[in-house]
Motif scaffolding. Sequence first.
Motif, mmCIF file in Angstrom:
data_model
loop_
_atom_site.group_PDB
_atom_site.id
_atom_site.type_symbol
_atom_site.label_atom_id
_atom_site.label_comp_id
_atom_site.label_asym_id
_atom_site.label_seq_id
_atom_site.Cartn_x
_atom_site.Cartn_y
_atom_site.Cartn_z
ATOM 1 N N GLY A 202 65.625 79.925 50.136
ATOM 2 C CA GLY A 202 66.474 80.929 50.776
ATOM 3 C C GLY A 202 67.928 80.547 50.946
ATOM 4 N N TYR A 203 68.312 79.391 50.421
ATOM 5 C CA TYR A 203 69.711 78.964 50.518
ATOM 6 C C TYR A 203 70.573 79.745 49.522
ATOM 7 C CZ TYR A 203 68.701 74.770 53.341
ATOM 8 O OH TYR A 203 68.334 73.902 54.342
ATOM 9 N N THR A 229 80.338 78.284 41.544
ATOM 10 C CA THR A 229 80.124 78.758 40.173
ATOM 11 C C THR A 229 79.276 77.770 39.370
ATOM 12 O OG1 THR A 229 82.274 77.777 39.592
ATOM 13 C CG2 THR A 229 82.227 80.142 40.055
ATOM 14 N N THR A 230 79.441 76.472 39.664
ATOM 15 C CA THR A 230 78.652 75.444 38.971
ATOM 16 C C THR A 230 77.178 75.575 39.310
ATOM 17 O OG1 THR A 230 80.525 73.914 39.018
ATOM 18 C CG2 THR A 230 78.339 72.964 38.631
ATOM 19 N N VAL A 231 76.885 75.731 40.606
ATOM 20 C CA VAL A 231 75.493 75.875 41.049
ATOM 21 C C VAL A 231 74.876 77.142 40.464
ATOM 22 C CG1 VAL A 231 74.009 76.268 43.056
ATOM 23 C CG2 VAL A 231 75.826 74.530 43.153
ATOM 24 N N ALA A 232 75.651 78.244 40.457
ATOM 25 C CA ALA A 232 75.138 79.503 39.914
ATOM 26 C C ALA A 232 74.810 79.373 38.431
ATOM 27 C CB ALA A 232 76.162 80.616 40.142
ATOM 28 N N ARG A 233 75.675 78.663 37.687
ATOM 29 C CA ARG A 233 75.414 78.475 36.249
ATOM 30 C C ARG A 233 74.154 77.662 36.014
ATOM 31 N NH1 ARG A 233 81.084 77.719 35.638
ATOM 32 N NH2 ARG A 233 80.784 75.454 35.697
ATOM 33 N N ILE A 234 73.942 76.658 36.841
ATOM 34 C CA ILE A 234 72.730 75.837 36.708
ATOM 35 C C ILE A 234 71.489 76.693 36.929
ATOM 36 C CG2 ILE A 234 71.395 73.987 37.810
ATOM 37 C CD1 ILE A 234 74.108 72.547 38.261
ATOM 38 N N LEU A 235 71.520 77.509 37.959
ATOM 39 C CA LEU A 235 70.364 78.355 38.281
ATOM 40 C C LEU A 235 70.084 79.392 37.197
ATOM 41 C CD1 LEU A 235 71.087 78.845 42.078
ATOM 42 C CD2 LEU A 235 69.088 77.687 41.111
ATOM 43 N N LYS A 236 71.113 79.762 36.435
ATOM 44 C CA LYS A 236 70.945 80.783 35.400
ATOM 45 C C LYS A 236 70.708 80.194 34.006
ATOM 46 C CE LYS A 236 74.024 84.067 37.744
ATOM 47 N NZ LYS A 236 75.334 84.754 37.656
ATOM 48 N N ASN A 237 70.754 78.866 33.884
ATOM 49 C CA ASN A 237 70.667 78.234 32.568
ATOM 50 C C ASN A 237 69.209 78.048 32.140
ATOM 51 O OD1 ASN A 237 70.964 76.731 30.239
ATOM 52 N ND2 ASN A 237 72.481 75.339 31.098
ATOM 53 N N PRO A 238 68.774 78.767 31.097
ATOM 54 C CA PRO A 238 67.361 78.684 30.674
ATOM 55 C C PRO A 238 66.974 77.347 30.065
ATOM 56 C CG PRO A 238 68.627 80.012 29.133
ATOM 57 C CD PRO A 238 69.541 79.718 30.277
ATOM 58 N N VAL A 239 67.963 76.485 29.802
ATOM 59 C CA VAL A 239 67.635 75.174 29.238
ATOM 60 C C VAL A 239 66.715 74.393 30.162
ATOM 61 C CG1 VAL A 239 69.546 73.834 30.221
ATOM 62 C CG2 VAL A 239 68.636 73.211 27.988
ATOM 63 N N TYR A 240 66.780 74.689 31.467
ATOM 64 C CA TYR A 240 66.006 73.918 32.436
ATOM 65 C C TYR A 240 64.513 74.233 32.403
ATOM 66 C CZ TYR A 240 70.484 72.348 34.175
ATOM 67 O OH TYR A 240 71.731 71.782 34.269
ATOM 68 N N TYR A 241 64.132 75.354 31.776
ATOM 69 C CA TYR A 241 62.687 75.571 31.602
ATOM 70 C C TYR A 241 62.298 75.546 30.124
ATOM 71 C CZ TYR A 241 63.051 80.664 30.535
ATOM 72 O OH TYR A 241 63.307 81.883 29.969
ATOM 73 N N GLY A 242 63.118 74.837 29.323
ATOM 74 C CA GLY A 242 62.731 74.545 27.950
ATOM 75 C C GLY A 242 63.267 75.464 26.882
ATOM 76 N N LYS A 243 64.212 76.301 27.214
ATOM 77 C CA LYS A 243 64.774 77.226 26.231
ATOM 78 C C LYS A 243 66.169 76.770 25.801
ATOM 79 C CE LYS A 243 61.349 80.213 26.523
ATOM 80 N NZ LYS A 243 60.466 80.550 25.386
ATOM 81 N N ASN A 270 65.905 82.950 40.160
ATOM 82 C CA ASN A 270 66.821 84.013 39.740
ATOM 83 C C ASN A 270 66.528 85.325 40.433
ATOM 84 O OD1 ASN A 270 68.783 83.437 37.184
ATOM 85 N ND2 ASN A 270 67.094 81.979 37.248
ATOM 86 N N GLN A 271 65.251 85.569 40.729
ATOM 87 C CA GLN A 271 64.892 86.751 41.505
ATOM 88 C C GLN A 271 65.475 86.661 42.914
ATOM 89 O OE1 GLN A 271 60.686 87.493 41.740
ATOM 90 N NE2 GLN A 271 60.913 89.175 43.172
ATOM 91 N N MET A 272 65.426 85.473 43.505
ATOM 92 C CA MET A 272 65.992 85.261 44.836
ATOM 93 C C MET A 272 67.500 85.518 44.825
ATOM 94 S SD MET A 272 63.638 84.327 47.084
ATOM 95 C CE MET A 272 64.515 83.393 48.353
ATOM 96 N N MET A 273 68.179 85.063 43.781
ATOM 97 C CA MET A 273 69.634 85.291 43.681
ATOM 98 C C MET A 273 69.954 86.775 43.570
ATOM 99 S SD MET A 273 71.552 82.312 41.520
ATOM 100 C CE MET A 273 70.696 82.598 39.980
ATOM 101 N N ARG A 274 69.173 87.500 42.775
ATOM 102 C CA ARG A 274 69.401 88.936 42.627
ATOM 103 C C ARG A 274 69.183 89.660 43.955
ATOM 104 N NH1 ARG A 274 66.798 88.016 37.623
ATOM 105 N NH2 ARG A 274 64.792 88.631 38.510
ATOM 106 N N ARG A 276 69.514 88.425 46.948
ATOM 107 C CA ARG A 276 70.608 88.096 47.880
ATOM 108 C C ARG A 276 71.846 88.931 47.555
ATOM 109 N NH1 ARG A 276 70.379 83.700 51.150
ATOM 110 N NH2 ARG A 276 72.661 83.597 51.173
ATOM 111 N N ARG A 277 72.151 89.100 46.244
ATOM 112 C CA ARG A 277 73.303 89.918 45.860
ATOM 113 C C ARG A 277 73.104 91.364 46.264
ATOM 114 N NH1 ARG A 277 73.219 86.760 41.033
ATOM 115 N NH2 ARG A 277 72.088 88.420 39.980
ATOM 116 N N ALA A 278 71.867 91.853 46.126
ATOM 117 C CA ALA A 278 71.579 93.251 46.469
ATOM 118 C C ALA A 278 71.733 93.521 47.955
ATOM 119 C CB ALA A 278 70.167 93.612 46.014
ATOM 120 N N CYS A 279 71.558 92.480 48.775
ATOM 121 C CA CYS A 279 71.645 92.654 50.226
ATOM 122 C C CYS A 279 73.082 92.607 50.734
ATOM 123 C CB CYS A 279 70.835 91.564 50.934
ATOM 124 S SG CYS A 279 69.052 91.747 50.689
ATOM 125 N N LYS A 280 74.015 92.190 49.897
ATOM 126 C CA LYS A 280 75.408 92.055 50.334
ATOM 127 C C LYS A 280 76.103 93.403 50.323
ATOM 128 C CE LYS A 280 76.097 87.252 48.981
ATOM 129 N NZ LYS A 280 76.869 86.303 48.151
#
Length: 280
Positions: A202-203, A229-243, A270-274, A276-280
């Motif tokens: 939830g962070y 922006t760095t943290v957001a890019r990491i969370l969105k980077n599919p390389v971390y699950y093998g892509k 990524n669902q959590m990030m979406r 959070r954005r929707a609640c703003k």
Amino acid sequence: MLVKTKGDFTMNTTEKTTRVAIYARTANADQLYLDRKVEMCSAYAEHTPNRTVVAKYTDLNKSGRTVTDRSGFQQMIHDAKNGLFDEILVYELHDFSRNLSDVLYRTKDLEKMGVTVFFISDNIRTDDPDGEFRLTLMASLEQDESRKQSERIKRGHEFSRAKGTVSGTGNVLGYDKVDGNYVINSDQAETVRMIFDLCIAGYGVGKICDALKENGRLTSTGKSAWQQTTVARILKNPVYYGKICYPRSNEMVDGTHEPIVSEETFVKANQMMRERRACK
């Protein structure tokens, strides 16, 4: 970006002072290289009689194939129309543009405004008798080299896609690049897992940055200060699950490297990030 400087517009006994603008561009985010280009142009103006620098324009991390998205270049043209300077110093022709039509159109347009362009390393002045001929020749060579470079990059991406290996040289937190493949860096991988875990807990990205700093976690370049922006890019980077993603073709394939997080964790974060954005 524009930096205006104070100019000396006094007349000497023989010649009017030429008001000089400087333009520099880099295709990457190397600020030191950009500053160096500006310094070299400034040094030329300083050691050339009857010249004073009145404005400096720069474009960092911008392609030379077009001028439309270069704010520094656009501001320079605007100021030229308003008569702010008489001459533009550019260290290398490809800083100005890698597009032949852009080079010829812009330099002719500036000539109509009474502004000369001097490309220092190429020793081409647009007001010389043979300036247009030499400029056309050099610009044509630059454009052809740009085309070849683009083709080389495209072929490299195609080869990488076929092998499922990584293209490019950028740092990716959590991995070391070895022989064209990602190999897990265990300490950095723990940082990546911490980022995903905090997001799922939830962070927001701001609080994740604070937590990383408090825990002494470092970025891929070894810095303790984290950007959202760095943290957001990491969370969105599919390389971390093998892509592996190839942006130029908008294609994503299975990589040959070991994932750091599961696909389930990646999707949930990524669902959590979406949400959070929707609640703003």
